[in-house]
Design a protein around this motif. Structure first.
Motif, mmCIF file in Angstrom:
data_model
loop_
_atom_site.group_PDB
_atom_site.id
_atom_site.type_symbol
_atom_site.label_atom_id
_atom_site.label_comp_id
_atom_site.label_asym_id
_atom_site.label_seq_id
_atom_site.Cartn_x
_atom_site.Cartn_y
_atom_site.Cartn_z
ATOM 1 N N GLU A 183 0.862 -1.180 0.000
ATOM 2 C CA GLU A 183 0.000 0.000 0.000
ATOM 3 C C GLU A 183 0.902 1.235 0.000
ATOM 4 O OE1 GLU A 183 -1.967 2.447 -0.703
ATOM 5 O OE2 GLU A 183 -3.556 0.973 -0.307
ATOM 6 N N PRO A 184 1.332 1.664 -1.197
ATOM 7 C CA PRO A 184 2.331 2.737 -1.300
ATOM 8 C C PRO A 184 1.854 4.086 -0.783
ATOM 9 C CG PRO A 184 1.463 2.149 -3.466
ATOM 10 C CD PRO A 184 0.978 1.105 -2.521
ATOM 11 N N ARG A 185 0.575 4.206 -0.480
ATOM 12 C CA ARG A 185 0.065 5.456 0.085
ATOM 13 C C ARG A 185 0.243 5.518 1.603
ATOM 14 N NH1 ARG A 185 -5.804 4.874 -2.613
ATOM 15 N NH2 ARG A 185 -5.401 2.774 -1.779
ATOM 16 N N LEU A 186 0.803 4.456 2.177
ATOM 17 C CA LEU A 186 0.986 4.375 3.619
ATOM 18 C C LEU A 186 2.469 4.353 3.971
ATOM 19 C CD1 LEU A 186 -0.034 3.773 6.567
ATOM 20 C CD2 LEU A 186 0.109 1.342 5.952
ATOM 21 N N HIS A 187 2.856 5.171 4.947
ATOM 22 C CA HIS A 187 4.211 5.156 5.497
ATOM 23 C C HIS A 187 4.138 4.848 6.984
ATOM 24 C CE1 HIS A 187 6.752 6.780 2.169
ATOM 25 N NE2 HIS A 187 5.557 7.120 1.719
ATOM 26 N N LEU A 188 5.120 4.088 7.475
ATOM 27 C CA LEU A 188 5.205 3.759 8.898
ATOM 28 C C LEU A 188 6.476 4.363 9.462
ATOM 29 C CD1 LEU A 188 4.058 0.864 7.349
ATOM 30 C CD2 LEU A 188 3.368 0.647 9.743
ATOM 31 N N LEU A 189 6.344 5.006 10.606
ATOM 32 C CA LEU A 189 7.449 5.785 11.138
ATOM 33 C C LEU A 189 7.547 5.638 12.658
ATOM 34 C CD1 LEU A 189 9.629 7.903 10.363
ATOM 35 C CD2 LEU A 189 7.903 9.668 10.785
ATOM 36 N N GLY A 190 8.763 5.321 13.138
ATOM 37 C CA GLY A 190 9.021 5.360 14.568
ATOM 38 C C GLY A 190 8.754 4.077 15.328
ATOM 39 N N TYR A 191 8.668 2.942 14.643
ATOM 40 C CA TYR A 191 8.345 1.687 15.324
ATOM 41 C C TYR A 191 9.575 0.871 15.702
ATOM 42 C CZ TYR A 191 3.541 2.628 13.907
ATOM 43 O OH TYR A 191 2.305 3.212 13.746
ATOM 44 N N GLY A 192 10.761 1.355 15.414
ATOM 45 C CA GLY A 192 11.978 0.593 15.702
ATOM 46 C C GLY A 192 12.837 0.492 14.470
ATOM 47 N N ASP A 193 13.856 -0.351 14.539
ATOM 48 C CA ASP A 193 14.815 -0.432 13.447
ATOM 49 C C ASP A 193 14.192 -0.868 12.125
ATOM 50 O OD1 ASP A 193 16.776 0.413 15.123
ATOM 51 O OD2 ASP A 193 17.778 -1.515 15.341
ATOM 52 N N TRP A 194 13.076 -1.588 12.160
ATOM 53 C CA TRP A 194 12.471 -2.036 10.901
ATOM 54 C C TRP A 194 11.840 -0.880 10.130
ATOM 55 C CZ3 TRP A 194 6.969 -2.593 9.968
ATOM 56 C CH2 TRP A 194 6.158 -2.276 11.067
ATOM 57 N N THR A 195 11.666 0.287 10.769
ATOM 58 C CA THR A 195 11.186 1.464 10.051
ATOM 59 C C THR A 195 12.254 2.561 9.998
ATOM 60 O OG1 THR A 195 10.134 2.275 12.097
ATOM 61 C CG2 THR A 195 8.764 1.040 10.558
ATOM 62 N N GLY A 196 13.522 2.178 10.168
ATOM 63 C CA GLY A 196 14.640 3.118 10.104
ATOM 64 C C GLY A 196 15.537 2.941 11.309
ATOM 65 N N SER B 252 9.397 10.935 -0.091
ATOM 66 C CA SER B 252 8.653 9.934 -0.859
ATOM 67 C C SER B 252 7.211 10.378 -1.080
ATOM 68 C CB SER B 252 8.689 8.590 -0.118
ATOM 69 O OG SER B 252 7.930 7.617 -0.790
ATOM 70 N N ILE B 253 6.608 10.947 -0.055
ATOM 71 C CA ILE B 253 5.232 11.439 -0.181
ATOM 72 C C ILE B 253 5.150 12.562 -1.209
ATOM 73 C CG2 ILE B 253 3.434 12.710 1.062
ATOM 74 C CD1 ILE B 253 4.239 11.017 3.551
ATOM 75 N N MET B 254 6.143 13.441 -1.184
ATOM 76 C CA MET B 254 6.179 14.534 -2.153
ATOM 77 C C MET B 254 6.189 13.976 -3.572
ATOM 78 S SD MET B 254 6.309 17.896 -2.097
ATOM 79 C CE MET B 254 6.766 19.303 -3.107
ATOM 80 N N GLY B 255 6.994 12.928 -3.783
ATOM 81 C CA GLY B 255 7.048 12.324 -5.100
ATOM 82 C C GLY B 255 5.716 11.706 -5.514
ATOM 83 N N LEU B 256 5.042 11.045 -4.559
ATOM 84 C CA LEU B 256 3.750 10.428 -4.859
ATOM 85 C C LEU B 256 2.697 11.489 -5.187
ATOM 86 C CD1 LEU B 256 1.919 7.896 -4.865
ATOM 87 C CD2 LEU B 256 1.499 8.337 -2.441
ATOM 88 N N LEU B 257 2.694 12.587 -4.477
ATOM 89 C CA LEU B 257 1.673 13.609 -4.684
ATOM 90 C C LEU B 257 1.853 14.360 -5.988
ATOM 91 C CD1 LEU B 257 1.342 15.101 -1.081
ATOM 92 C CD2 LEU B 257 -0.110 13.387 -2.204
ATOM 93 N N ARG B 258 3.074 14.319 -6.535
ATOM 94 C CA ARG B 258 3.330 14.988 -7.815
ATOM 95 C C ARG B 258 2.695 14.225 -8.984
ATOM 96 N NH1 ARG B 258 9.340 15.801 -6.353
ATOM 97 N NH2 ARG B 258 9.423 17.906 -5.512
ATOM 98 N N VAL B 259 2.457 12.926 -8.762
ATOM 99 C CA VAL B 259 1.935 12.069 -9.839
ATOM 100 C C VAL B 259 0.495 12.444 -10.167
ATOM 101 C CG1 VAL B 259 1.391 9.727 -10.520
ATOM 102 C CG2 VAL B 259 3.464 10.186 -9.201
#
Length: 353
Positions: A314-327, A346-353
């Motif tokens: 689901e490329p419209r979804l980003h996950l942030l801050g959950y541990g090393d698996w999200t950065g 990444s969101i900026m790139g998606l919204l340009r489409v």
């Protein structure tokens, strides 16, 4: 129904870092937070909790955390003040208290259902963290134990356990810090229990080194090199001053894991027993992702497959801050800035489409 380009869900430092970078890109977004006041989970921690790093190395993007007078490692109350100041300084569009019930696909958009109405959005950043989903293992005899059982999230101070025998379970930072808090208090009997012998980091290692280790590990894996082991290669417990004091005083001597709980305590495999009035389970957390269940993305171990912070299915979804698996170190103040920046890009790139 509100209509925006980005909805950020969460109440801690990850949503603030996301908001900072989304604001810099001049995107149309809102932040939905379930708490009534700023500070996220930091306003619910135990009284003696301190950061692992000095203030200057515990900062979100764009604004250094000020030092706390008389403290090398700031306490949780200082962090709450910093987070409140941060969201005000950058005039982040925060709606609170708002409970997000579910995120649904709605054609070309996503629909975020809340207790006060729905939002229609092109993208979602989920930054709900783990504090709200504490993990307590199923353990033989737990139903028979007549004393009090609580998780890390339920502990506030040693004063609540005066005159009691307390068993603390867990060999990482929360277990060591709470065990030290109890060990140094008057009138509390402590038994500290760990799955394996505790591994203290060298006294001169703090959160700065941990962030560097996590970053180096992620870089090595991304480049196809051997796994460096990251933070776990250094140890499990940062020797913050109270932990160091209790350890050096001989008050932090861990016992191996018991086999079962009894009516009035615990029992080891060799028949040895210990009485207990309370058991504190410092056994970690799981990602708080129930609001994403309708998307059907969760795989093994409850994680969602991602590329960077973007959900693969689901490329419209980003996950942030959950541990090393999200950065690398993304669940920390200093570590969440870089993946938040990448998510905004990444969101900026998606919204340009």
């Amino acid at each position: 129904m509100g209509i925006v380009d980005v909805v950020v869900i969460g109440g801690g430092q990850a949503r603030l870092a996301a908001g900072y970078h989304l604001r810099r890109k001049k995107l149309d977004f809102v932040i939905l937070e379930s708490q009534s006041t700023p500070g996220g989970a930091w306003q619910h921690t135990w009284d003696s909790l301190h950061l692992f790093s000095p203030a200057a190395f515990s900062s979100l993007p764009g604004r250094l955390m000020p030092a706390q007078r008389g403290q090398e490692y700031p306490n949780a109350a200082h962090v709450v003040d910093y987070l409140a100041d941060y969201e005000e300084r950058y005039a982040l569009p925060i709606h609170r208290p708002v409970t997000v019930r579910a995120v649904h696909r709605d054609g070309a958009r996503l629909r975020v259902a809340t207790d006060v109405g729905d939002w229609s959005t092109r993208t979602v950043v989920s930054a709900t963290g783990t504090w709200w989903r504490p993990f307590v293992p199923a353990f033989p005899g737990s139903g028979a134990f007549a004393g009090r059982q609580l998780h890390t999230t339920g502990y506030r101070s040693a004063a609540a356990f005066t005159g009691q025998h307390v068993i603390v379970v867990g060999g990482k930072n929360s277990g060591a810090q709470i065990a030290a808090d109890l060990a140094l208090a008057d009138g509390v009997q402590l038994t500290w229990v760990t799955q394996r012998p505790p591994r203290f980091l060298a006294d001169d290692i703090d959160g700065r080194a941990l962030f560097d280790a996590a970053t180096a590990r992620r870089r090595a894996l991304d480049e196809g090199r051997a796994d460096t082991g990251g933070v776990t290669s250094l140890g499990d417990i940062v020797a913050v001053p109270p932990v160091r004091t209790a350890r050096d005083s001989g008050l932090l001597k861990a016992q191996p894991m018991f086999e079962r709980l009894t009516t009035d305590g615990v029992q080891w495999g060799d028949g040895t027993t210990a009485r207990a009035d309370a058991v504190i389970w410092c056994t970690g957390f799981r990602p708080a992702l129930s609001h994403l269940a309708a998307l059907g993305l969760r795989g093994r171990r409850g994680h969602i497959a991602i590329d960077g912070t973007r959900a693969l299915d689901e490329p419209r979804l980003h996950l942030l801050g959950y541990g090393d698996w999200t950065g690398p170190a993304s669940a920390t103040l200093i570590g969440v800035g870089r993946p938040a920046r990448d998510a905004a890009e990444s969101i900026m790139g998606l919204l340009r489409v």
